[in-house]
Design a protein around this motif. Sequence first.
Motif, PDB file in Angstrom:
ATOM      1  N   ALA A   7      34.040  39.281  49.418  1.00 32.72           N
ATOM      2  CA  ALA A   7      35.064  39.901  48.581  1.00 32.72           C
ATOM      3  C   ALA A   7      35.174  39.157  47.252  1.00 32.72           C
ATOM      4  O   ALA A   7      34.627  38.072  47.074  1.00 32.72           O
ATOM      5  N   ASP A   8      35.900  39.777  46.328  1.00 35.90           N
ATOM      6  CA  ASP A   8      36.287  39.099  45.081  1.00 35.90           C
ATOM      7  C   ASP A   8      35.082  38.641  44.266  1.00 35.90           C
ATOM      8  O   ASP A   8      34.988  37.476  43.865  1.00 35.90           O
ATOM      9  N   LEU A   9      34.170  39.559  44.002  1.00 34.39           N
ATOM     10  CA  LEU A   9      33.030  39.223  43.139  1.00 34.39           C
ATOM     11  C   LEU A   9      33.478  38.970  41.701  1.00 34.39           C
ATOM     12  O   LEU A   9      32.850  38.198  40.981  1.00 34.39           O
ATOM     13  N   HIS A  10      34.519  39.658  41.258  1.00 32.79           N
ATOM     14  CA  HIS A  10      35.075  39.471  39.904  1.00 32.79           C
ATOM     15  C   HIS A  10      33.972  39.490  38.851  1.00 32.79           C
ATOM     16  O   HIS A  10      33.838  38.564  38.035  1.00 32.79           O
ATOM     17  N   LEU A  11      33.192  40.558  38.852  1.00 32.69           N
ATOM     18  CA  LEU A  11      32.100  40.704  37.894  1.00 32.69           C
ATOM     19  C   LEU A  11      32.636  41.147  36.537  1.00 32.69           C
ATOM     20  O   LEU A  11      33.664  41.832  36.452  1.00 32.69           O
ATOM     21  N   SER A  12      31.914  40.785  35.478  1.00 27.86           N
ATOM     22  CA  SER A  12      32.407  41.123  34.138  1.00 27.86           C
ATOM     23  C   SER A  12      31.262  41.388  33.170  1.00 27.86           C
ATOM     24  O   SER A  12      31.281  40.920  32.031  1.00 27.86           O
ATOM     25  N   HIS A  13      30.265  42.164  33.621  1.00 24.08           N
ATOM     26  CA  HIS A  13      29.158  42.513  32.716  1.00 24.08           C
ATOM     27  C   HIS A  13      29.646  43.368  31.552  1.00 24.08           C
ATOM     28  O   HIS A  13      29.052  43.334  30.471  1.00 24.08           O
ATOM     29  N   GLY A  14      30.731  44.132  31.770  1.00 23.15           N
ATOM     30  CA  GLY A  14      31.234  45.003  30.710  1.00 23.15           C
ATOM     31  C   GLY A  14      32.591  44.580  30.193  1.00 23.15           C
ATOM     32  O   GLY A  14      33.258  45.346  29.501  1.00 23.15           O
ATOM     33  N   ALA A  15      33.019  43.366  30.528  1.00 23.71           N
ATOM     34  CA  ALA A  15      34.330  42.876  30.091  1.00 23.71           C
ATOM     35  C   ALA A  15      34.221  41.387  29.757  1.00 23.71           C
ATOM     36  O   ALA A  15      33.399  40.673  30.323  1.00 23.71           O
ATOM     37  N   ASP A  16      35.046  40.948  28.845  1.00 24.16           N
ATOM     38  CA  ASP A  16      35.039  39.540  28.438  1.00 24.16           C
ATOM     39  C   ASP A  16      36.010  38.773  29.327  1.00 24.16           C
ATOM     40  O   ASP A  16      37.172  38.554  28.979  1.00 24.16           O
ATOM     41  N   LYS A  17      35.544  38.380  30.495  1.00 21.92           N
ATOM     42  CA  LYS A  17      36.407  37.717  31.466  1.00 21.92           C
ATOM     43  C   LYS A  17      35.620  36.621  32.181  1.00 21.92           C
ATOM     44  O   LYS A  17      35.258  36.743  33.345  1.00 21.92           O
ATOM     45  N   PRO A  18      35.332  35.523  31.499  1.00 16.71           N
ATOM     46  CA  PRO A  18      34.597  34.435  32.157  1.00 16.71           C
ATOM     47  C   PRO A  18      35.437  33.822  33.267  1.00 16.71           C
ATOM     48  O   PRO A  18      36.596  33.476  33.071  1.00 16.71           O
ATOM     49  N   MET A  19      34.830  33.659  34.448  1.00 14.98           N
ATOM     50  CA  MET A  19      35.580  33.175  35.599  1.00 14.98           C
ATOM     51  C   MET A  19      35.668  31.658  35.665  1.00 14.98           C
ATOM     52  O   MET A  19      36.444  31.116  36.449  1.00 14.98           O
ATOM     53  N   ASP A  20      34.880  30.943  34.846  1.00 15.27           N
ATOM     54  CA  ASP A  20      34.935  29.487  34.928  1.00 15.27           C
ATOM     55  C   ASP A  20      36.261  28.925  34.420  1.00 15.27           C
ATOM     56  O   ASP A  20      36.540  27.729  34.602  1.00 15.27           O
ATOM     57  N   VAL A  21      37.110  29.777  33.817  1.00  9.02           N
ATOM     58  CA  VAL A  21      38.448  29.315  33.447  1.00  9.02           C
ATOM     59  C   VAL A  21      39.276  29.026  34.702  1.00  9.02           C
ATOM     60  O   VAL A  21      40.310  28.352  34.630  1.00  9.02           O
ATOM     61  N   PHE A  22      38.834  29.532  35.850  1.00  2.71           N
ATOM     62  CA  PHE A  22      39.525  29.293  37.112  1.00  2.71           C
ATOM     63  C   PHE A  22      38.960  28.089  37.862  1.00  2.71           C
ATOM     64  O   PHE A  22      39.309  27.868  39.024  1.00  2.71           O
ATOM     65  N   GLY A  23      38.079  27.333  37.222  1.00  4.88           N
ATOM     66  CA  GLY A  23      37.546  26.130  37.836  1.00  4.88           C
ATOM     67  C   GLY A  23      36.038  26.080  37.785  1.00  4.88           C
ATOM     68  O   GLY A  23      35.355  27.108  37.663  1.00  4.88           O
ATOM     69  N   ALA A  24      35.503  24.862  37.886  1.00  3.08           N
ATOM     70  CA  ALA A  24      34.057  24.657  37.774  1.00  3.08           C
ATOM     71  C   ALA A  24      33.287  25.398  38.848  1.00  3.08           C
ATOM     72  O   ALA A  24      32.123  25.760  38.642  1.00  3.08           O
ATOM     73  N   LYS A  25      33.905  25.614  40.000  1.00  3.24           N
ATOM     74  CA  LYS A  25      33.231  26.318  41.089  1.00  3.24           C
ATOM     75  C   LYS A  25      32.744  27.688  40.655  1.00  3.24           C
ATOM     76  O   LYS A  25      31.735  28.192  41.147  1.00  3.24           O
ATOM     77  N   TRP A  26      33.472  28.319  39.703  1.00  2.00           N
ATOM     78  CA  TRP A  26      33.144  29.677  39.273  1.00  2.00           C
ATOM     79  C   TRP A  26      32.067  29.725  38.182  1.00  2.00           C
ATOM     80  O   TRP A  26      31.625  30.806  37.809  1.00  2.00           O
ATOM     81  N   ALA A  27      31.650  28.601  37.664  1.00  2.97           N
ATOM     82  CA  ALA A  27      30.639  28.596  36.601  1.00  2.97           C
ATOM     83  C   ALA A  27      29.350  29.234  37.110  1.00  2.97           C
ATOM     84  O   ALA A  27      28.821  28.844  38.147  1.00  2.97           O
ATOM     85  N   GLY A  28      28.851  30.216  36.367  1.00  5.60           N
ATOM     86  CA  GLY A  28      27.617  30.898  36.752  1.00  5.60           C
ATOM     87  C   GLY A  28      27.710  31.625  38.077  1.00  5.60           C
ATOM     88  O   GLY A  28      26.689  31.813  38.756  1.00  5.60           O
ATOM     89  N   HIS A  29      28.894  32.096  38.441  1.00 12.83           N
ATOM     90  CA  HIS A  29      29.056  32.668  39.779  1.00 12.83           C
ATOM     91  C   HIS A  29      28.265  33.957  39.972  1.00 12.83           C
ATOM     92  O   HIS A  29      27.807  34.241  41.075  1.00 12.83           O
ATOM     93  N   THR A  30      28.058  34.731  38.903  1.00 20.14           N
ATOM     94  CA  THR A  30      27.280  35.967  39.031  1.00 20.14           C
ATOM     95  C   THR A  30      25.852  35.658  39.448  1.00 20.14           C
ATOM     96  O   THR A  30      25.282  36.336  40.319  1.00 20.14           O
ATOM     97  N   GLU A  31      25.279  34.635  38.849  1.00 19.11           N
ATOM     98  CA  GLU A  31      23.911  34.239  39.213  1.00 19.11           C
ATOM     99  C   GLU A  31      23.864  33.655  40.626  1.00 19.11           C
ATOM    100  O   GLU A  31      22.916  33.899  41.380  1.00 19.11           O
TER     101      GLU A  31
END
Length: 228
Positions: A7-31
């Motif tokens: 759950a909670d993929l929080h993808l943002s290919h079409g939106a400016d919503k980088p997830m790393d603002v929620f912590g280092a764990k989320w850096a590069g999460h799409t990859e």
Amino acid sequence: MSVYAIADLHLSHGADKPMDVFGAKWAGHTEKIAENWKKTVSGSDTVVIPGDISWGMDMDGAVEDLRYIDSLPGRKIILKGNHDYWWMSMKKLREYKRISGAESIDFLFNNAYIADNLIVCGTRGWISESDADDDGRKIILREAGRLTLSIAAAEKLKAENPSASVAVFLHYPPNAAIAGVLRSNGITHCVCGHLHGIQPGKAPAEVEGISVRLVSADYIGFTPVKIF
């Protein structure tokens, strides 16, 4: 064939919503998701994604995220989360699928599907009754009704596939109304997402008397986990 969940993929290919603002764990999460998914899931498997799929505000904003999901191995069954503002009526979702050719994606919305020998049903859910205002209580009743419809669809599939098991997927952990629907249908456990920042092994095992399994992407290391 196996059934996985994330759950909670929080993808943002079409939106400016980088997830790393929620912590280092989320850096590069799409990859990370793509890499781990390809190592784990085969083309004959099914992955259930219980909500918070895309930050897109409408289908135009979500389309690249859905194409990303479609490109990954396996069949996908997706349901709405609280951030999926792009979600539409089932008629429009099916029309999107037809036009886009995203044949690997099915939408869970007042219905049910069979994957291998598992019947998948569920709904988004909502916050607890104690935290809800009048509008929130209306949403809770609506979500309980949607879950009732989905479980009824699952029972029809079970009549045709008596050896199959039924699994309920929610975005939110169950509140009292959702738990009541589950208990009245003889269901004692569910799979859910929504919760973030929980340390490994610290996820709640039970909510409102229902056993829960948390599959939020950050909790499970951005790797789909086998459910069945």
